[in-house]
Design an enzyme around this catalytic site. Structure first.
Site, PDB file in Angstrom:
ATOM      1  N   SER A  65       0.853  -1.190   0.000  1.00  0.00           N
ATOM      2  CA  SER A  65       0.000   0.000   0.000  1.00  0.00           C
ATOM      3  C   SER A  65       0.886   1.235   0.000  1.00  0.00           C
ATOM      4  O   SER A  65       1.622   1.474   0.958  1.00  0.00           O
ATOM      5  CB  SER A  65      -0.901   0.014   1.241  1.00  0.00           C
ATOM      6  OG  SER A  65      -1.336   1.344   1.471  1.00  0.00           O
ATOM      7  N   GLY A 119     -12.040   6.995   5.177  1.00  0.00           N
ATOM      8  CA  GLY A 119     -12.948   7.429   6.246  1.00  0.00           C
ATOM      9  C   GLY A 119     -13.668   8.724   5.936  1.00  0.00           C
ATOM     10  O   GLY A 119     -14.156   9.406   6.832  1.00  0.00           O
ATOM     11  N   SER A 120     -13.736   9.084   4.643  1.00  0.00           N
ATOM     12  CA  SER A 120     -14.310  10.388   4.280  1.00  0.00           C
ATOM     13  C   SER A 120     -15.750  10.272   3.808  1.00  0.00           C
ATOM     14  O   SER A 120     -16.341  11.253   3.383  1.00  0.00           O
ATOM     15  CB  SER A 120     -13.478  10.982   3.152  1.00  0.00           C
ATOM     16  OG  SER A 120     -13.527  10.085   2.049  1.00  0.00           O
ATOM     17  N   GLY A 121     -16.303   9.058   3.838  1.00  0.00           N
ATOM     18  CA  GLY A 121     -17.674   8.880   3.367  1.00  0.00           C
ATOM     19  C   GLY A 121     -17.766   8.856   1.851  1.00  0.00           C
ATOM     20  O   GLY A 121     -18.849   8.972   1.278  1.00  0.00           O
ATOM     21  N   SER A 123     -16.463   6.354   0.054  1.00  0.00           N
ATOM     22  CA  SER A 123     -16.413   4.974  -0.363  1.00  0.00           C
ATOM     23  C   SER A 123     -15.030   4.493  -0.815  1.00  0.00           C
ATOM     24  O   SER A 123     -14.884   3.849  -1.859  1.00  0.00           O
ATOM     25  CB  SER A 123     -17.459   4.791  -1.463  1.00  0.00           C
ATOM     26  OG  SER A 123     -17.653   3.475  -1.676  1.00  0.00           O
ATOM     27  N   SER A 125     -13.502   2.187   0.648  1.00  0.00           N
ATOM     28  CA  SER A 125     -13.492   0.723   0.781  1.00  0.00           C
ATOM     29  C   SER A 125     -13.928   0.059  -0.515  1.00  0.00           C
ATOM     30  O   SER A 125     -13.267  -0.859  -1.008  1.00  0.00           O
ATOM     31  CB  SER A 125     -14.454   0.250   1.881  1.00  0.00           C
ATOM     32  OG  SER A 125     -14.278   0.996   3.030  1.00  0.00           O
ATOM     33  N   GLU A 157     -17.059  -7.570   1.920  1.00  0.00           N
ATOM     34  CA  GLU A 157     -17.153  -6.623   3.046  1.00  0.00           C
ATOM     35  C   GLU A 157     -18.001  -7.211   4.180  1.00  0.00           C
ATOM     36  O   GLU A 157     -17.712  -7.010   5.358  1.00  0.00           O
ATOM     37  CB  GLU A 157     -17.713  -5.282   2.555  1.00  0.00           C
ATOM     38  CG  GLU A 157     -17.523  -4.207   3.583  1.00  0.00           C
ATOM     39  CD  GLU A 157     -17.373  -2.803   3.015  1.00  0.00           C
ATOM     40  OE1 GLU A 157     -16.990  -2.651   1.841  1.00  0.00           O
ATOM     41  OE2 GLU A 157     -17.629  -1.860   3.768  1.00  0.00           O
ATOM     42  N   ASP A 169     -22.299   1.213  -3.062  1.00  0.00           N
ATOM     43  CA  ASP A 169     -20.941   1.731  -3.294  1.00  0.00           C
ATOM     44  C   ASP A 169     -20.207   0.892  -4.334  1.00  0.00           C
ATOM     45  O   ASP A 169     -19.542   1.417  -5.232  1.00  0.00           O
ATOM     46  CB  ASP A 169     -20.142   1.735  -1.986  1.00  0.00           C
ATOM     47  CG  ASP A 169     -20.803   2.587  -0.915  1.00  0.00           C
ATOM     48  OD1 ASP A 169     -21.752   3.317  -1.241  1.00  0.00           O
ATOM     49  OD2 ASP A 169     -20.372   2.505   0.246  1.00  0.00           O
ATOM     50  N   TYR A 218     -23.756   1.197  12.050  1.00  0.00           N
ATOM     51  CA  TYR A 218     -24.320   0.843  10.748  1.00  0.00           C
ATOM     52  C   TYR A 218     -25.067  -0.485  10.857  1.00  0.00           C
ATOM     53  O   TYR A 218     -26.230  -0.610  10.451  1.00  0.00           O
ATOM     54  CB  TYR A 218     -23.193   0.739   9.717  1.00  0.00           C
ATOM     55  CG  TYR A 218     -23.670   0.518   8.299  1.00  0.00           C
ATOM     56  CD1 TYR A 218     -23.879   1.586   7.439  1.00  0.00           C
ATOM     57  CD2 TYR A 218     -23.936  -0.766   7.824  1.00  0.00           C
ATOM     58  CE1 TYR A 218     -24.320   1.383   6.143  1.00  0.00           C
ATOM     59  CE2 TYR A 218     -24.383  -0.979   6.534  1.00  0.00           C
ATOM     60  CZ  TYR A 218     -24.567   0.106   5.694  1.00  0.00           C
ATOM     61  OH  TYR A 218     -25.024  -0.106   4.419  1.00  0.00           O
TER      62      TYR A 218
HETATM   63  C1  GLA Z   1     -22.371   3.032   3.252  1.00  0.00           C
HETATM   64  C2  GLA Z   1     -22.689   1.646   2.696  1.00  0.00           C
HETATM   65  C3  GLA Z   1     -23.730   1.723   1.583  1.00  0.00           C
HETATM   66  C4  GLA Z   1     -24.948   2.541   2.009  1.00  0.00           C
HETATM   67  C5  GLA Z   1     -24.527   3.864   2.632  1.00  0.00           C
HETATM   68  C6  GLA Z   1     -25.684   4.617   3.210  1.00  0.00           C
HETATM   69  O1  GLA Z   1     -21.736   3.811   2.280  1.00  0.00           O
HETATM   70  O2  GLA Z   1     -21.525   1.029   2.204  1.00  0.00           O
HETATM   71  O3  GLA Z   1     -24.104   0.424   1.194  1.00  0.00           O
HETATM   72  O4  GLA Z   1     -25.766   1.801   2.871  1.00  0.00           O
HETATM   73  O5  GLA Z   1     -23.560   3.682   3.667  1.00  0.00           O
HETATM   74  O6  GLA Z   1     -26.554   5.002   2.221  1.00  0.00           O
END
Ligand code: GLA
Length: 384
Positions: A65, A119-121, A123, A125, A157, A169, A218
């Protein structure tokens, strides 16, 4: 970026790699609806994770990485399930799921680098999972459809990171299209590409509060939704998911649910309605009305679903006051991460500067604000 990755790869492994990439995403509207068989409207971003790969003669994966400057090694013949908490869980998970689905993987040397902030929302991952899957399959001269890849990455995941995420995502990372948002029916996986009007910009505001501990919350939300389905199914026997419930039905049977479950269900049911309306408004070019739905979505996530935090609320409130901003809301799972603003192209610079100044003034945190393009999904990177 690509040149540096190639040079790094040559230094690490002494060979020349093929490179695959997968994007992060922003979600315009439709949050926490995907795992309820509902509707979402994400767009892939011009922020990518890149995986450079070349084959090995043994059955090992060597993975480096570049962001974390760390290396790890895995044995394709012995991939333990379950979470370790290390970043390599994502790579191990993808390799494990691909192999259990019957794909015979070859050993590989890999080097990974990413522009998607962790970790920024946005995606990061899914971008890592999807780019890894693409690289491992191609390296083994195998292929799978983009939807199958998205489903296998989602599964990895669940099993190896132990977050029971929905499909959004991974799906947008595979299917994104430049200049478009994608309206996805998470039950049938049918989707429609919706052009983003050319005079609008996607402004992504990273609050710099990481959501790294959000996985437990979550999974709790997901269980609360399942509890809602179980209780409502006693009086609405045809339902399989919250997607099947209307607001009228919910109100009629509200006394069956405790106040928390009621609020969770109300968010999901109302959010699905908003996504369907929002798709029509985007097609009609009614950005002001689209923006009002974004505001309603944020309120619902804050008050009913309780996945916002003070910094996300502040960023949304500051943006909503600016001229040229059609709409603003948190994006992604929440409890940290980013917000999305739809902004008129002529106002972006002015809005960005004002938000940077006001957010830092109020929180002491320097936000990162990016003007992004809706971009293409995963694939091979063409040789330059
Ligand atoms: C994360 C999850 C998604 C979705 C969003 C909320 O990003 O990976 O599958 O559930 O949260 O909308």
């Amino acid at each position: 970026m690509l040149h540096t990755l190639k040079t790094l790869f040559a230094e690490l492994y002494g060979s020349s790699p093929a490179i695959y990439r997968a994007p992060g995403r922003v979600n315009l509207i439709g949050e926490h609806t995907d795992y309820n068989d509902g509707f979402v409207m994400p767009a892939a971003l011009d922020l990518y994770t890149y995986v450079a790969v070349s084959p090995r003669t043994d059955r090992r994966l060597q993975v480096y990485s570049a962001n974390l400057t760390e290396k790890c090694e895995l044995d394709l013949d012995s991939i333990p399930a379950g979470r370790s908490g290390h970043w390599s869980d994502y790579v191990r998970g993808v390799a494990g799921v691909l192999q259990s689905a019957g794909y015979q993987l070859r050993g590989a040397d890999l080097a990974i680098t990413s522009d998607v902030p962790l970790g920024s929302g946005l995606s990061s991952s899914a971008a890592l999972e999807v780019s890894t899957a693409w690289a491992l399959l191609s390296n083994s001269q195998l292929s799978a459809s983009p939807t199958e890849i998205a489903q296998m990455c989602q599964k990895s995941e669940h099993v190896y990171v132990e977050t029971r995420c929905g499909i959004m995502d991974q799906f947008i990372s595979c299917h994104g299209r430049a200049g478009h948002a994608l309206m996805l029916d998470c039950r049938s996986l049918e989707f429609e590409l919706l052009p983003i009007p050319p005079d609008v910009r996607l402004m992504v505001c990273n609050t710099m509060v990481k959501h790294e501990h959000a996985s437990g919350e979550y999974n709790t939300r997901r269980r609360e939704c399942e509890e809602g389905v179980r209780l409502l199914a006693e009086v609405l026997p045809g339902i399989h998911a919250l997607r099947d419930v209307t607001l009228d039905e919910l109100e009629k049977h509200r006394e069956r649910l405790n106040p928390v479950i009621y609020k969770r269900v109300r968010h999901v049911v109302s959010e699905n309605e908003r996504v369907k309306k929002a798709a029509r408004l985007l097609i009609a070019g009614d950005l002001a009305a689209f923006g009002r739905l974004m505001a309603d979505s944020h309120r619902s996530l804050r008050d009913d679903y309780e996945v916002s935090i003070a910094e996300l609320d502040l960023m949304v409130e500051l943006a909503s006051r600016q001229t040229g901003v059609y709409g603003a809301r948190m994006t992604g799972g929440g409890l940290g991460g980013s917000t999305i603003n739809l902004v008129d192209a002529d106002h972006t610079e002015q809005v960005r500067q004002k938000l940077e100044k006001d957010y830092e003034g109020k929180t002491g945190i320097k936000p990162v604000i990016l003007i992004c393009e809706a971009s293409d999904g995963a694939g091979a990177v063409a040789e330059s």
